[in-house]
Motif scaffolding. Sequence first.
Motif, PDB file in Angstrom:
ATOM      1  N   LEU A  37     -77.417 -14.075  62.367  1.00  0.00           N
ATOM      2  CA  LEU A  37     -77.915 -15.420  62.630  1.00  0.00           C
ATOM      3  C   LEU A  37     -77.063 -16.016  63.729  1.00  0.00           C
ATOM      4  O   LEU A  37     -75.851 -16.197  63.561  1.00  0.00           O
ATOM      5  N   VAL A  38     -77.674 -16.311  64.860  1.00  0.00           N
ATOM      6  CA  VAL A  38     -76.985 -16.947  65.981  1.00  0.00           C
ATOM      7  C   VAL A  38     -77.293 -18.443  65.935  1.00  0.00           C
ATOM      8  O   VAL A  38     -78.459 -18.839  65.971  1.00  0.00           O
ATOM      9  N   ILE A  39     -76.251 -19.248  65.829  1.00  0.00           N
ATOM     10  CA  ILE A  39     -76.414 -20.709  65.829  1.00  0.00           C
ATOM     11  C   ILE A  39     -76.001 -21.209  67.206  1.00  0.00           C
ATOM     12  O   ILE A  39     -74.832 -21.121  67.597  1.00  0.00           O
ATOM     13  N   GLY A  40     -76.956 -21.718  67.955  1.00  0.00           N
ATOM     14  CA  GLY A  40     -76.711 -22.188  69.309  1.00  0.00           C
ATOM     15  C   GLY A  40     -77.516 -21.386  70.313  1.00  0.00           C
ATOM     16  O   GLY A  40     -77.378 -20.170  70.395  1.00  0.00           O
ATOM     17  N   GLY A  41     -78.380 -22.068  71.060  1.00  0.00           N
ATOM     18  CA  GLY A  41     -79.269 -21.388  72.007  1.00  0.00           C
ATOM     19  C   GLY A  41     -78.951 -21.696  73.446  1.00  0.00           C
ATOM     20  O   GLY A  41     -79.861 -21.916  74.254  1.00  0.00           O
ATOM     21  N   GLY A  42     -77.644 -21.720  73.786  1.00  0.00           N
ATOM     22  CA  GLY A  42     -77.249 -21.878  75.179  1.00  0.00           C
ATOM     23  C   GLY A  42     -76.993 -20.527  75.817  1.00  0.00           C
ATOM     24  O   GLY A  42     -77.532 -19.502  75.392  1.00  0.00           O
ATOM     25  N   ILE A  43     -76.145 -20.510  76.840  1.00  0.00           N
ATOM     26  CA  ILE A  43     -75.836 -19.271  77.555  1.00  0.00           C
ATOM     27  C   ILE A  43     -75.417 -18.162  76.592  1.00  0.00           C
ATOM     28  O   ILE A  43     -75.959 -17.058  76.613  1.00  0.00           O
ATOM     29  N   LEU A  44     -74.434 -18.473  75.736  1.00  0.00           N
ATOM     30  CA  LEU A  44     -73.863 -17.440  74.880  1.00  0.00           C
ATOM     31  C   LEU A  44     -74.836 -16.992  73.801  1.00  0.00           C
ATOM     32  O   LEU A  44     -75.034 -15.796  73.578  1.00  0.00           O
ATOM     33  N   MET A  61     -82.204 -16.873  65.726  1.00  0.00           N
ATOM     34  CA  MET A  61     -81.427 -17.813  66.541  1.00  0.00           C
ATOM     35  C   MET A  61     -82.012 -19.213  66.386  1.00  0.00           C
ATOM     36  O   MET A  61     -83.228 -19.400  66.480  1.00  0.00           O
ATOM     37  N   VAL A  62     -81.146 -20.187  66.128  1.00  0.00           N
ATOM     38  CA  VAL A  62     -81.577 -21.581  65.984  1.00  0.00           C
ATOM     39  C   VAL A  62     -80.701 -22.473  66.852  1.00  0.00           C
ATOM     40  O   VAL A  62     -79.570 -22.116  67.193  1.00  0.00           O
ATOM     41  N   ASP A  63     -81.249 -23.615  67.195  1.00  0.00           N
ATOM     42  CA  ASP A  63     -80.490 -24.604  67.961  1.00  0.00           C
ATOM     43  C   ASP A  63     -80.875 -25.990  67.478  1.00  0.00           C
ATOM     44  O   ASP A  63     -82.049 -26.254  67.215  1.00  0.00           O
ATOM     45  N   ALA A  64     -79.877 -26.872  67.369  1.00  0.00           N
ATOM     46  CA  ALA A  64     -80.135 -28.229  66.883  1.00  0.00           C
ATOM     47  C   ALA A  64     -80.983 -29.033  67.854  1.00  0.00           C
ATOM     48  O   ALA A  64     -81.695 -29.951  67.466  1.00  0.00           O
ATOM     49  N   GLY A  65     -80.884 -28.699  69.140  1.00  0.00           N
ATOM     50  CA  GLY A  65     -81.704 -29.349  70.154  1.00  0.00           C
ATOM     51  C   GLY A  65     -82.649 -28.335  70.777  1.00  0.00           C
ATOM     52  O   GLY A  65     -83.183 -27.460  70.101  1.00  0.00           O
ATOM     53  N   ASP A  66     -82.828 -28.456  72.072  1.00  0.00           N
ATOM     54  CA  ASP A  66     -83.664 -27.494  72.783  1.00  0.00           C
ATOM     55  C   ASP A  66     -82.802 -26.335  73.260  1.00  0.00           C
ATOM     56  O   ASP A  66     -81.573 -26.459  73.383  1.00  0.00           O
ATOM     57  N   PHE A  67     -83.420 -25.215  73.529  1.00  0.00           N
ATOM     58  CA  PHE A  67     -82.686 -24.106  74.109  1.00  0.00           C
ATOM     59  C   PHE A  67     -82.105 -24.541  75.460  1.00  0.00           C
ATOM     60  O   PHE A  67     -82.816 -25.102  76.301  1.00  0.00           O
ATOM     61  N   GLU A 207     -81.510 -28.169  63.027  1.00  0.00           N
ATOM     62  CA  GLU A 207     -80.093 -28.519  62.893  1.00  0.00           C
ATOM     63  C   GLU A 207     -79.466 -27.893  61.648  1.00  0.00           C
ATOM     64  O   GLU A 207     -80.054 -27.921  60.562  1.00  0.00           O
ATOM     65  N   VAL A 208     -78.287 -27.326  61.825  1.00  0.00           N
ATOM     66  CA  VAL A 208     -77.534 -26.795  60.693  1.00  0.00           C
ATOM     67  C   VAL A 208     -76.930 -27.956  59.918  1.00  0.00           C
ATOM     68  O   VAL A 208     -76.176 -28.763  60.462  1.00  0.00           O
ATOM     69  N   THR A 209     -77.272 -28.053  58.634  1.00  0.00           N
ATOM     70  CA  THR A 209     -76.727 -29.123  57.785  1.00  0.00           C
ATOM     71  C   THR A 209     -75.634 -28.602  56.855  1.00  0.00           C
ATOM     72  O   THR A 209     -74.921 -29.375  56.226  1.00  0.00           O
ATOM     73  N   GLY A 210     -75.509 -27.292  56.780  1.00  0.00           N
ATOM     74  CA  GLY A 210     -74.471 -26.690  55.942  1.00  0.00           C
ATOM     75  C   GLY A 210     -74.520 -25.177  56.073  1.00  0.00           C
ATOM     76  O   GLY A 210     -75.484 -24.619  56.607  1.00  0.00           O
ATOM     77  N   ARG A 237     -76.414 -11.405  57.168  1.00  0.00           N
ATOM     78  CA  ARG A 237     -75.208 -10.624  56.884  1.00  0.00           C
ATOM     79  C   ARG A 237     -74.028 -11.130  57.706  1.00  0.00           C
ATOM     80  O   ARG A 237     -72.872 -11.025  57.286  1.00  0.00           O
ATOM     81  N   LEU A 238     -74.316 -11.658  58.888  1.00  0.00           N
ATOM     82  CA  LEU A 238     -73.264 -12.179  59.759  1.00  0.00           C
ATOM     83  C   LEU A 238     -73.787 -13.401  60.487  1.00  0.00           C
ATOM     84  O   LEU A 238     -74.953 -13.424  60.922  1.00  0.00           O
ATOM     85  N   VAL A 239     -72.937 -14.421  60.625  1.00  0.00           N
ATOM     86  CA  VAL A 239     -73.308 -15.647  61.334  1.00  0.00           C
ATOM     87  C   VAL A 239     -72.412 -15.782  62.564  1.00  0.00           C
ATOM     88  O   VAL A 239     -71.188 -15.650  62.475  1.00  0.00           O
ATOM     89  N   LEU A 240     -73.037 -16.050  63.695  1.00  0.00           N
ATOM     90  CA  LEU A 240     -72.310 -16.265  64.951  1.00  0.00           C
ATOM     91  C   LEU A 240     -72.450 -17.716  65.363  1.00  0.00           C
ATOM     92  O   LEU A 240     -73.562 -18.225  65.538  1.00  0.00           O
ATOM     93  N   ASN A 241     -71.333 -18.388  65.530  1.00  0.00           N
ATOM     94  CA  ASN A 241     -71.271 -19.785  65.956  1.00  0.00           C
ATOM     95  C   ASN A 241     -71.142 -19.814  67.473  1.00  0.00           C
ATOM     96  O   ASN A 241     -70.090 -19.535  68.032  1.00  0.00           O
ATOM     97  N   ALA A 242     -72.257 -20.145  68.150  1.00  0.00           N
ATOM     98  CA  ALA A 242     -72.268 -20.211  69.618  1.00  0.00           C
ATOM     99  C   ALA A 242     -72.735 -21.588  70.052  1.00  0.00           C
ATOM    100  O   ALA A 242     -73.609 -21.727  70.909  1.00  0.00           O
ATOM    101  N   THR A 243     -72.135 -22.614  69.451  1.00  0.00           N
ATOM    102  CA  THR A 243     -72.621 -23.984  69.635  1.00  0.00           C
ATOM    103  C   THR A 243     -71.928 -24.749  70.755  1.00  0.00           C
ATOM    104  O   THR A 243     -72.063 -25.966  70.857  1.00  0.00           O
ATOM    105  N   GLY A 244     -71.175 -24.052  71.603  1.00  0.00           N
ATOM    106  CA  GLY A 244     -70.591 -24.699  72.771  1.00  0.00           C
ATOM    107  C   GLY A 244     -69.641 -25.823  72.404  1.00  0.00           C
ATOM    108  O   GLY A 244     -68.686 -25.607  71.640  1.00  0.00           O
TER     109      GLY A 244
END
Length: 535
Positions: A37-44, A61-67, A207-210, A237-244
């Motif tokens: 699960l990739v959280i954050g849809g920017g460059i990374l 992949m999810v993003d709280a705003g727009d990609f 948006e990730v709330t928890g 199984r694995l979460v990646l925090n790519a929220t800039g």
Amino acid sequence: MNTSQSVPTLGTHPTAGSNPGRAETRGLLANATYDLLVIGGGILGTSVAWHAAQSGLRVAMVDAGDFAGATSSASSKLVHGGLRYLQTGAVKLVAENHHERRVLAKDVAPHLVNPLTFYLPVYKGGPHGATKLGAGVFAYSALSAFGDGVGRVISPAKAAADNPALRTDNLKAVAVYGDHQMNDSRMAVMTVRAAVESGAVVLNHAEVTGLRFTGGRVTGAELRDRTDGTDFGVNARLVLNATGPWVDHLRRMEDSGAAPSIRLSKGAHLVLKRKSPWGAAMATPIDKYRITFALPWEDQLLLGTTDEEYTGDPADVRATEADIQQILDEAAFSVRDADLDRDLMTYAFAGLRVLPGGPGGVESAKRETVVTEGKGGMLSVAGGKWTTYRHIGRTVMNKLEKLPGGALAEDTVPVKELVRRTPLPGIANPNAVAHRLLVDREPGVRMDPLTARQLATHYGSLSFDIARLVNEDPALGERIHPDGPEIWAQVVYARDHEWAETVDDVARRRTTLTIRGLDTDEVRGRIEELLARRD
């Protein structure tokens, strides 16, 4: 197009091959366990999702705003080797950047990445002399195997002929070199599309709330759909925090005592209407380390950037009056006053560079990517830039392959075995696409050459899908605003194929309406009507 015309009627139903609706996507996310699960849809985030999906992983992949809705669409729009890095002796870094730049321009996204000549003016009393800069641009071009020509020094008269807005008072010489530029928002959308075509499931405005935990390990996230308030969750199984800029905010969800890992630097830019022809971009030394840019971009003039520490809420970042004045003052070193009139401004924006924590000023901090692992096993990645975004995705994937216990290795095709230089969707020669758009028309119907060029350089061969929409309903071939090249078919296409949910998604990131100052209340209202016809 007369702006008082009614909004085109097509678009009541999604077009063939449309993306799944939000409810269907939420169901896909909530009813499966993903490898990553990739959280954050920017460059990374988009790069990792793309590479992970190519490797055979089940990716969400999810993003709280727009990609690319924040920092990744607020860049200087450059794909470059990094001329200033030569000052610090980072020869290997420049060579690596050049390699990635040329791969993007030649093999991955020739429809989105465009060559750009740069002029570096040398003024009497300036921080650098002509001999030093001449040697610098020669070395810079050599590190790119002279793929963009030989860096050299030309006369002020020659430079002024190409750029009439160039200030020639006390101008001694002009150094010349080559790099590339792009529309960062379009690059991001195409990369998201590439990830989806490789099997990823994506959702913006979620948006990730928890975080979800199993035995003290992070195993997913709780989310809220910002478009309608629906709550749902994703197991992974694995979460990646790519929220800039928000990377530490998410790290504190994993561990409330997590120490800060980054600091932020704000970079602001201005967009102005062009009064004069610009045959080359301007890169003007302000002091020993800083350069200010004046870039021809999207038929406009892009000025910037600033570099100052930012400690506020990332959601509140914006170009202030002080930023605007600083950019104009610095641009005035090499650009004539008439071309910097405030009445020419169409847009101002700011983004945040994510830098490693540490002492010293942000202007001297290293622009590097940092990957860390939290106490709950969540990986956090921060930093990086557009030029090397593919490399960053591969680097993170290498990290995932080597995690203790081989958490993902058993299901992963190693990065080294992936198809090299995988192109982004729509890859094509934009000149050929523009030609086809102009000649392949229904009898009596002709596409505006400016629109054809805009489509070709922002969608590549996918432009033909937009042209088909116009063939089905010619009203969609009308310009959204008479002063811009974009047409209504692009709004329908953004809605059905590019995850556009809000007016800003369309006006600011899927098209150039906002940066041209053409997103009037009337235009925004009509876009909103078309978006509402999704169902």
